[in-house]
Write a protein that holds these residues in place. Structure first.
Motif, PDB file in Angstrom:
ATOM      1  N   LYS A   5       0.861  -1.372  -0.121  1.00 56.48           N
ATOM      2  CA  LYS A   5       0.104  -0.162   0.134  1.00 56.48           C
ATOM      3  C   LYS A   5       0.524   1.593   0.246  1.00 56.48           C
ATOM      4  CE  LYS A   5      -4.134   1.889   1.703  1.00 56.48           C
ATOM      5  NZ  LYS A   5      -5.056   1.810   2.765  1.00 56.48           N
ATOM      6  N   GLU A   6       1.818   1.401   0.770  1.00 56.94           N
ATOM      7  CA  GLU A   6       3.190   2.303   0.720  1.00 56.94           C
ATOM      8  C   GLU A   6       3.466   2.363  -0.654  1.00 56.94           C
ATOM      9  OE1 GLU A   6       7.010   1.661   2.363  1.00 56.94           O
ATOM     10  OE2 GLU A   6       6.097   3.259   4.209  1.00 56.94           O
ATOM     11  N   ASN A   7       4.547   1.716  -1.059  1.00 53.85           N
ATOM     12  CA  ASN A   7       4.555   1.738  -2.935  1.00 53.85           C
ATOM     13  C   ASN A   7       3.609   2.124  -3.233  1.00 53.85           C
ATOM     14  OD1 ASN A   7       6.449   0.652  -1.766  1.00 53.85           O
ATOM     15  ND2 ASN A   7       6.391  -1.222  -2.357  1.00 53.85           N
ATOM     16  N   THR A   8       2.397   1.728  -3.322  1.00 52.64           N
ATOM     17  CA  THR A   8       1.001   2.411  -4.156  1.00 52.64           C
ATOM     18  C   THR A   8       0.770   3.921  -4.156  1.00 52.64           C
ATOM     19  OG1 THR A   8      -0.404  -0.398  -4.554  1.00 52.64           O
ATOM     20  CG2 THR A   8      -1.300   2.207  -5.038  1.00 52.64           C
ATOM     21  N   ASN A   9       0.412   4.296  -2.900  1.00 53.29           N
ATOM     22  CA  ASN A   9       0.998   6.256  -2.652  1.00 53.29           C
ATOM     23  C   ASN A   9       1.716   6.400  -2.746  1.00 53.29           C
ATOM     24  OD1 ASN A   9      -1.919   5.311  -1.241  1.00 53.29           O
ATOM     25  ND2 ASN A   9      -0.928   4.657   0.504  1.00 53.29           N
ATOM     26  N   ALA A  10       2.829   6.177  -3.131  1.00 53.70           N
ATOM     27  CA  ALA A  10       4.039   6.647  -3.359  1.00 53.70           C
ATOM     28  C   ALA A  10       3.696   7.063  -4.943  1.00 53.70           C
ATOM     29  CB  ALA A  10       5.513   5.799  -2.803  1.00 53.70           C
ATOM     30  N   PHE A  11       3.589   5.653  -5.762  1.00 49.82           N
ATOM     31  CA  PHE A  11       3.455   5.829  -7.274  1.00 49.82           C
ATOM     32  C   PHE A  11       2.087   6.934  -7.070  1.00 49.82           C
ATOM     33  CE2 PHE A  11       0.467   4.524 -10.872  1.00 49.82           C
ATOM     34  CZ  PHE A  11       1.330   4.025 -11.592  1.00 49.82           C
ATOM     35  N   LEU A  12       1.136   6.577  -6.860  1.00 48.88           N
ATOM     36  CA  LEU A  12       0.181   7.945  -6.786  1.00 48.88           C
ATOM     37  C   LEU A  12       0.495   8.943  -6.588  1.00 48.88           C
ATOM     38  CD1 LEU A  12      -2.781   5.984  -5.581  1.00 48.88           C
ATOM     39  CD2 LEU A  12      -2.287   6.872  -7.755  1.00 48.88           C
ATOM     40  N   ARG A  41       2.465   9.059   7.582  1.00 48.85           N
ATOM     41  CA  ARG A  41       2.714   7.484   6.990  1.00 48.85           C
ATOM     42  C   ARG A  41       3.616   6.694   7.339  1.00 48.85           C
ATOM     43  NH1 ARG A  41      -2.779   6.235   3.947  1.00 48.85           N
ATOM     44  NH2 ARG A  41      -4.147   7.891   4.661  1.00 48.85           N
ATOM     45  N   SER A  42       4.781   7.501   6.180  1.00 48.56           N
ATOM     46  CA  SER A  42       5.501   7.041   6.724  1.00 48.56           C
ATOM     47  C   SER A  42       6.965   7.730   5.815  1.00 48.56           C
ATOM     48  CB  SER A  42       5.899   5.040   5.562  1.00 48.56           C
ATOM     49  OG  SER A  42       6.277   5.768   4.358  1.00 48.56           O
ATOM     50  N   ALA A  43       8.449   7.163   6.418  1.00 46.35           N
ATOM     51  CA  ALA A  43       9.066   7.969   6.171  1.00 46.35           C
ATOM     52  C   ALA A  43       9.190   7.686   4.461  1.00 46.35           C
ATOM     53  CB  ALA A  43      10.558   8.159   6.560  1.00 46.35           C
ATOM     54  N   GLU A  47       9.358  11.029   1.975  1.00 44.59           N
ATOM     55  CA  GLU A  47      10.765  11.102   0.998  1.00 44.59           C
ATOM     56  C   GLU A  47      10.150  11.629  -0.014  1.00 44.59           C
ATOM     57  OE1 GLU A  47      15.063   9.501   0.059  1.00 44.59           O
ATOM     58  OE2 GLU A  47      14.387   9.168   1.779  1.00 44.59           O
ATOM     59  N   GLN A  48       9.062  10.144  -0.394  1.00 45.88           N
ATOM     60  CA  GLN A  48       9.074  10.947  -1.854  1.00 45.88           C
ATOM     61  C   GLN A  48       8.008  11.714  -2.803  1.00 45.88           C
ATOM     62  OE1 GLN A  48      10.073   8.478  -4.584  1.00 45.88           O
ATOM     63  NE2 GLN A  48      11.811   8.718  -3.531  1.00 45.88           N
ATOM     64  N   GLY A  49       7.316  12.338  -1.700  1.00 50.49           N
ATOM     65  CA  GLY A  49       6.313  13.365  -1.704  1.00 50.49           C
ATOM     66  C   GLY A  49       7.126  14.585  -2.380  1.00 50.49           C
ATOM     67  N   LYS A  50       8.353  14.936  -1.044  1.00 49.15           N
ATOM     68  CA  LYS A  50       8.729  15.839  -1.321  1.00 49.15           C
ATOM     69  C   LYS A  50       9.714  15.981  -2.805  1.00 49.15           C
ATOM     70  CE  LYS A  50       9.885  16.001   3.774  1.00 49.15           C
ATOM     71  NZ  LYS A  50      11.171  15.961   4.851  1.00 49.15           N
ATOM     72  N   GLU A  51       9.987  14.843  -2.963  1.00 51.78           N
ATOM     73  CA  GLU A  51      10.992  14.917  -4.243  1.00 51.78           C
ATOM     74  C   GLU A  51      10.241  14.801  -5.304  1.00 51.78           C
ATOM     75  OE1 GLU A  51      14.468  14.211  -6.284  1.00 51.78           O
ATOM     76  OE2 GLU A  51      14.161  13.621  -3.932  1.00 51.78           O
ATOM     77  N   ASN A 135      13.294   4.226  -3.422  1.00 47.29           N
ATOM     78  CA  ASN A 135      13.527   5.918  -3.804  1.00 47.29           C
ATOM     79  C   ASN A 135      14.643   6.090  -4.951  1.00 47.29           C
ATOM     80  OD1 ASN A 135      13.185   6.588  -1.285  1.00 47.29           O
ATOM     81  ND2 ASN A 135      14.811   6.369  -0.580  1.00 47.29           N
ATOM     82  N   TYR A 136      13.429   6.796  -5.293  1.00 49.38           N
ATOM     83  CA  TYR A 136      13.850   7.973  -6.700  1.00 49.38           C
ATOM     84  C   TYR A 136      14.039   9.080  -7.029  1.00 49.38           C
ATOM     85  CZ  TYR A 136      13.953   9.243 -11.278  1.00 49.38           C
ATOM     86  OH  TYR A 136      14.723   9.361 -12.713  1.00 49.38           O
ATOM     87  N   LYS A 137      15.285   9.871  -6.892  1.00 46.99           N
ATOM     88  CA  LYS A 137      15.916  11.137  -7.266  1.00 46.99           C
ATOM     89  C   LYS A 137      15.562  11.295  -8.402  1.00 46.99           C
ATOM     90  CE  LYS A 137      17.198  11.178  -2.400  1.00 46.99           C
ATOM     91  NZ  LYS A 137      16.976  12.143  -1.756  1.00 46.99           N
ATOM     92  N   TYR A 138      14.900  12.812  -9.118  1.00 46.17           N
ATOM     93  CA  TYR A 138      14.388  13.260  -9.992  1.00 46.17           C
ATOM     94  C   TYR A 138      15.793  14.185 -10.270  1.00 46.17           C
ATOM     95  CZ  TYR A 138       9.477  12.615  -9.712  1.00 46.17           C
ATOM     96  OH  TYR A 138       8.496  12.246  -9.990  1.00 46.17           O
ATOM     97  N   PRO A 139      16.491  14.025 -11.796  1.00 46.95           N
ATOM     98  CA  PRO A 139      18.123  14.329 -11.685  1.00 46.95           C
ATOM     99  C   PRO A 139      17.696  15.978 -11.955  1.00 46.95           C
ATOM    100  CG  PRO A 139      17.418  13.559 -13.693  1.00 46.95           C
ATOM    101  CD  PRO A 139      16.145  13.495 -12.396  1.00 46.95           C
ATOM    102  N   PHE A 140      18.665  16.784 -11.417  1.00 47.23           N
ATOM    103  CA  PHE A 140      18.558  18.578 -11.939  1.00 47.23           C
ATOM    104  C   PHE A 140      17.362  19.688 -10.932  1.00 47.23           C
ATOM    105  CE2 PHE A 140      20.101  16.600 -16.508  1.00 47.23           C
ATOM    106  CZ  PHE A 140      21.435  17.552 -16.015  1.00 47.23           C
ATOM    107  N   THR A 141      16.847  18.826  -9.890  1.00 53.79           N
ATOM    108  CA  THR A 141      16.424  19.769  -9.158  1.00 53.79           C
ATOM    109  C   THR A 141      16.329  20.362  -8.125  1.00 53.79           C
ATOM    110  OG1 THR A 141      14.721  17.161  -9.307  1.00 53.79           O
ATOM    111  CG2 THR A 141      13.841  18.703  -8.362  1.00 53.79           C
ATOM    112  N   ILE A 142      15.612  21.312  -8.252  1.00 55.87           N
ATOM    113  CA  ILE A 142      16.421  22.126  -7.139  1.00 55.87           C
ATOM    114  C   ILE A 142      15.036  21.717  -5.680  1.00 55.87           C
ATOM    115  CG2 ILE A 142      15.873  25.005  -6.389  1.00 55.87           C
ATOM    116  CD1 ILE A 142      15.830  25.633  -9.344  1.00 55.87           C
ATOM    117  N   LYS A 143      15.813  22.150  -4.744  1.00 52.41           N
ATOM    118  CA  LYS A 143      15.492  21.471  -3.050  1.00 52.41           C
ATOM    119  C   LYS A 143      14.176  22.622  -2.621  1.00 52.41           C
ATOM    120  CE  LYS A 143      16.426  17.612  -3.455  1.00 52.41           C
ATOM    121  NZ  LYS A 143      16.275  16.040  -4.147  1.00 52.41           N
TER     122      LYS A 143
END
Length: 146
Positions: A5-12, A41-43, A47-51, A135-143
């Motif tokens: 469910k965590e993976n599905t929510n990150a996907f969404l 709900r989880s770290a 993290e994926q939402g911020k990304e 964990n996926y990190k987008y390239p050329f992303t400003i934090k």
């Protein structure tokens, strides 16, 4: 929370960026709302939402800046040979599409188009990686959000 469910929510969260096709700034607003509701709900979701949000803000900013840069080139190439526009009260307006004018009109616009296509591909890649639990990190992303 269960891992599936965590993976599905990150996907969404990642895939919700395509809401930008339905309403303006949907690519930023929709992941932001999804992240705000799921971040506690989880770290991994936090993290994926911020990304996802940082990526969408960054690429919207890049596209906006390229559009601002594109406007003078487009107007300059349209009106480069229009010095006879109001000569003797004769409206004689012609478009001269030689190489330099064509680059001004379409060169920077095609760069913005490439950025747009790349951002679509990166959202799809990030969504699939998140679905797998990576964990996926987008390239050329400003934090913007840390």
């Amino acid at each position: 929370m269960k891992k599936n469910k965590e993976n599905t929510n990150a996907f969404l969260i990642h895939i919700s960026a395509f809401a930008g096709f339905m309403f303006p700034f949907g690519n930023i607003i929709t992941p932001l709302i999804a992240w705000q509701t799921l971040k506690d709900r989880s770290a991994f979701l936090d993290e994926q939402g911020k990304e996802a949000i940082n990526f969408n803000i960054s690429y919207t900013l890049y596209t906006f800046l390229l559009t601002i840069i594109f406007i003078p080139f487009a107007l300059g190439s349209l009106f480069r040979n229009s010095h006879n526009l109001f000569r003797h009260n004769n409206f004689n307006f012609s478009f001269d599409f030689n190489f330099s004018n064509t680059f001004g009109l379409f060169g920077l616009g095609s760069v913005a188009g490439f950025i747009y296509i790349i951002s679509i591909a990166l959202v799809i890649i990030a969504s699939l990686k998140a679905k797998e639990g990576e964990n996926y990190k987008y390239p050329f992303t400003i934090k913007f959000i840390k």
